[in-house]
Enzyme design. Structure first.
Site, PDB file in Angstrom:
ATOM      1  N   LYS A 104      15.964  21.506 -11.037  1.00 55.29           N
ATOM      2  CA  LYS A 104      15.342  20.244 -11.434  1.00 55.29           C
ATOM      3  C   LYS A 104      16.280  19.280 -12.153  1.00 55.29           C
ATOM      4  CE  LYS A 104      11.342  19.264 -11.423  1.00 55.29           C
ATOM      5  NZ  LYS A 104      10.176  19.841 -12.030  1.00 55.29           N
ATOM      6  N   HIS A 156       0.832  -1.221   0.000  1.00 56.02           N
ATOM      7  CA  HIS A 156       0.000   0.000   0.000  1.00 56.02           C
ATOM      8  C   HIS A 156       0.859   1.260   0.000  1.00 56.02           C
ATOM      9  CE1 HIS A 156      -3.333  -2.706   1.259  1.00 56.02           C
ATOM     10  NE2 HIS A 156      -2.379  -3.247   2.015  1.00 56.02           N
ATOM     11  N   SER A 171      15.057  21.258 -16.400  1.00 53.39           N
ATOM     12  CA  SER A 171      13.862  22.049 -16.695  1.00 53.39           C
ATOM     13  C   SER A 171      14.310  23.357 -17.327  1.00 53.39           C
ATOM     14  CB  SER A 171      13.109  22.320 -15.389  1.00 53.39           C
ATOM     15  OG  SER A 171      12.352  23.496 -15.504  1.00 53.39           O
ATOM     16  N   GLU A 185       9.814   8.248 -17.094  1.00 56.64           N
ATOM     17  CA  GLU A 185       8.437   8.721 -17.344  1.00 56.64           C
ATOM     18  C   GLU A 185       7.968   8.351 -18.744  1.00 56.64           C
ATOM     19  OE1 GLU A 185       7.631  12.843 -15.790  1.00 56.64           O
ATOM     20  OE2 GLU A 185       9.717  12.614 -15.199  1.00 56.64           O
TER      21      GLU A 185
END
Ligand code: ARG
Length: 456
Positions: free
Chosen positions: A282, A155, A276, A289
């Site tokens: 970043k 979980h 970024s 992804e």
């Protein structure tokens, strides 16, 4: 030049031609198309269906065409209807009448089914090779990080201790099963439809076993209607690729979480991450992804072939031309994902200290505390309840099971003694999980060894 102009009194409209054409997609199978034609011509010669002389001319002509396409001397004509039309036309241009005999006792229906099967076998093997590479990286990591304790989750809540090596080997197991699925799919793909002809075989004395053997197939498709209509092997490969994509996507999700500031379990190499345009701090896990995103595309390809096939009667229908775009896309996507994912995995830095800190902070040794009471003779249910109370107490006092003083333990049960501290020690909690397949350090090393042996 069309292969089917005989009964037509008019040229097809350009719109019809463009819509009908599949050369843009099936040119990718030129090698298999030629390979199939060589086997067919060889068989026609052996059986005396065409003369040996014609067979030889055809075979040599086809070999030259293959060499010329390979070397770039011959460009595939994109105005041809499909790759079959192109090769046959080019052959006839080169060797004259003999070229026109190649299509005796064959149809494009068995021809295309054959080309796709041959091509998918090759691609199946290419994907398998990439799977071997990722499994080999994972096995090395399994060995290297066999003792790197980290929290295991259920979980997404810290649950029980595992090691990072154990975690990597879990993914190795998934990819090993993917290899088994590919091998199984390959067995059924390696059946020759050549000689099924349009749908109803032929009156010529063909030898289908011979062409199957020449092409390295394990046997023939036994029913001519099925041979030209079957695309199960496309569905199967597509579904194998979908499962690989699921595994890569889950793995990507973990990597994305692990390199976030909240986890900081790993850091991706600069060469395999991106920045970024506006936020200077970043460092983004774009590869992971994209792999996660591309899984959607592979599933879409799977849905495409299922939907194309679901409502068409036997035998060949033009709908089936749609089988190639989706399976080729799924193959290319999964290959590209694995190709980018493997070096990203290999170069990432593992932050063992942060993993250990996370493992120490989440009461992942609570089951071991309960098991300690069980070892003193208490029923598990009672031990579970008492431990729950201790955990709640620790949370309230902002302490851990490792640090709680013995007199506090004793307030919960007189069974506690000094032994509790070694029972809840993180390393020991992990090392003691010696059950088959569990995360005990020696177990993990043995698992890594087993995986390495499997991929040779
Ligand atoms: N381009 C076609 C395909 O990919 C080849 C088979 C054509 N057969 C036919 N009867 N029109 O399916």
């Amino acid at each position: 030049m069309k292969l089917w102009t005989g009964r037509f009194s008019k040229e097809a409209d350009k719109i019809t031609n463009d819509f009908n054409s599949s050369i843009g997609t099936d040119k990718r199978m030129y090698r298999e198309d030629i390979q199939g034609s060589i086997a067919h011509a060889t068989m026609l010669g052996i059986q005396g269906i065409i003369s040996q002389d014609d067979a030889e001319k055809i075979i040599n002509g086809l070999k030259e065409i293959l060499a010329d396409i390979d070397s770039g001397r011959l460009e595939i004509d994109m105005s041809a209807e499909d790759i079959h039309t192109f090769t046959e036309g080019e052959l006839t241009k080169r060797i004259g009448d003999a070229g026109k005999r190649l299509h005796t006792a064959r149809s494009r229906n068995d021809q295309v089914a054959l080309d796709v099967r041959l091509h998918l076998i090759k691609e199946n093997e290419a994907v398998d090779e990439l799977l071997c590479s990722i499994i080999s990286v994972l096995a090395d990591m399994g060995e290297k990080y066999a003792e790197t304790v980290m929290p295991g989750y259920t979980h997404l809540q810290r649950a029980q201790p595992v090691t990072f090596g154990h975690y990597m080997l879990a993914y190795a197991e998934m990819f090993l099963r993917d290899r088994e699925r590919l091998a199984d799919c390959k067995k059924r793909t390696a059946r020759s439809p050549l000689g099924c002809c349009a749908l109803a075989g032929t009156t010529y004395n063909t030898d289908r076993n011979k062409t199957a053997e020449l092409l390295g197939f394990e046997g023939v498709c036994h029913n001519s209607l099925d041979g030209v209509s079957d695309r199960d092997f496309v569905i199967e490969l597509s579904s194998c690729l979908s499962t690989i994509a699921v595994h890569l996507s889950r793995f990507s999700e973990e990597i994305i979480l692990w390199c976030s500031h909240e986890f900081r379990f790993i850091e991706l190499d600069d060469a395999f991450s991106t920045g970024s345009s506006i936020m200077p701090q970043k460092k983004n896990p774009d590869i992971a992804e994209l792999v996660r995103g591309k899984a959607g595309r592979v599933f879409g390809d799977n849905m495409t072939i299922l939907t194309v096939m679901k409502g068409i009667p036997l035998a060949y229908n033009k709908d089936m031309q749609e089988d190639k775009d989706c399976i080729f896309d799924a193959i290319d996507t999964v290959k590209a994902c694995l190709t980018a994912f493997i070096p990203m995995l290999e170069t990432m830095t593992v932050k063992s200290d942060n993993m250990r800190k996370a493992a120490a902070g989440g009461f992942i040794n609570a089951t071991d505390c309960a098991d300690y009471l069980v070892s003193k003779g208490m029923p598990f249910r009672d031990a579970y309840k008492i431990t729950g109370g201790i955990v709640a107490f620790c949370i309230e006092k902002n302490t851990t099971l490792e640090e709680l003083p013995l007199d506090e333990y004793k307030k919960f049960s007189p069974e506690f003694d000094e032994g509790i501290y070694s029972a809840v020690d993180l390393d020991r909690c992990t090392v003691n999980r010696t059950s088959l397949g569990g995360p005990a350090f020696e177990n993990v090393k043995a698992q890594a060894k087993r995986v390495k042996a499997l991929i040779g």
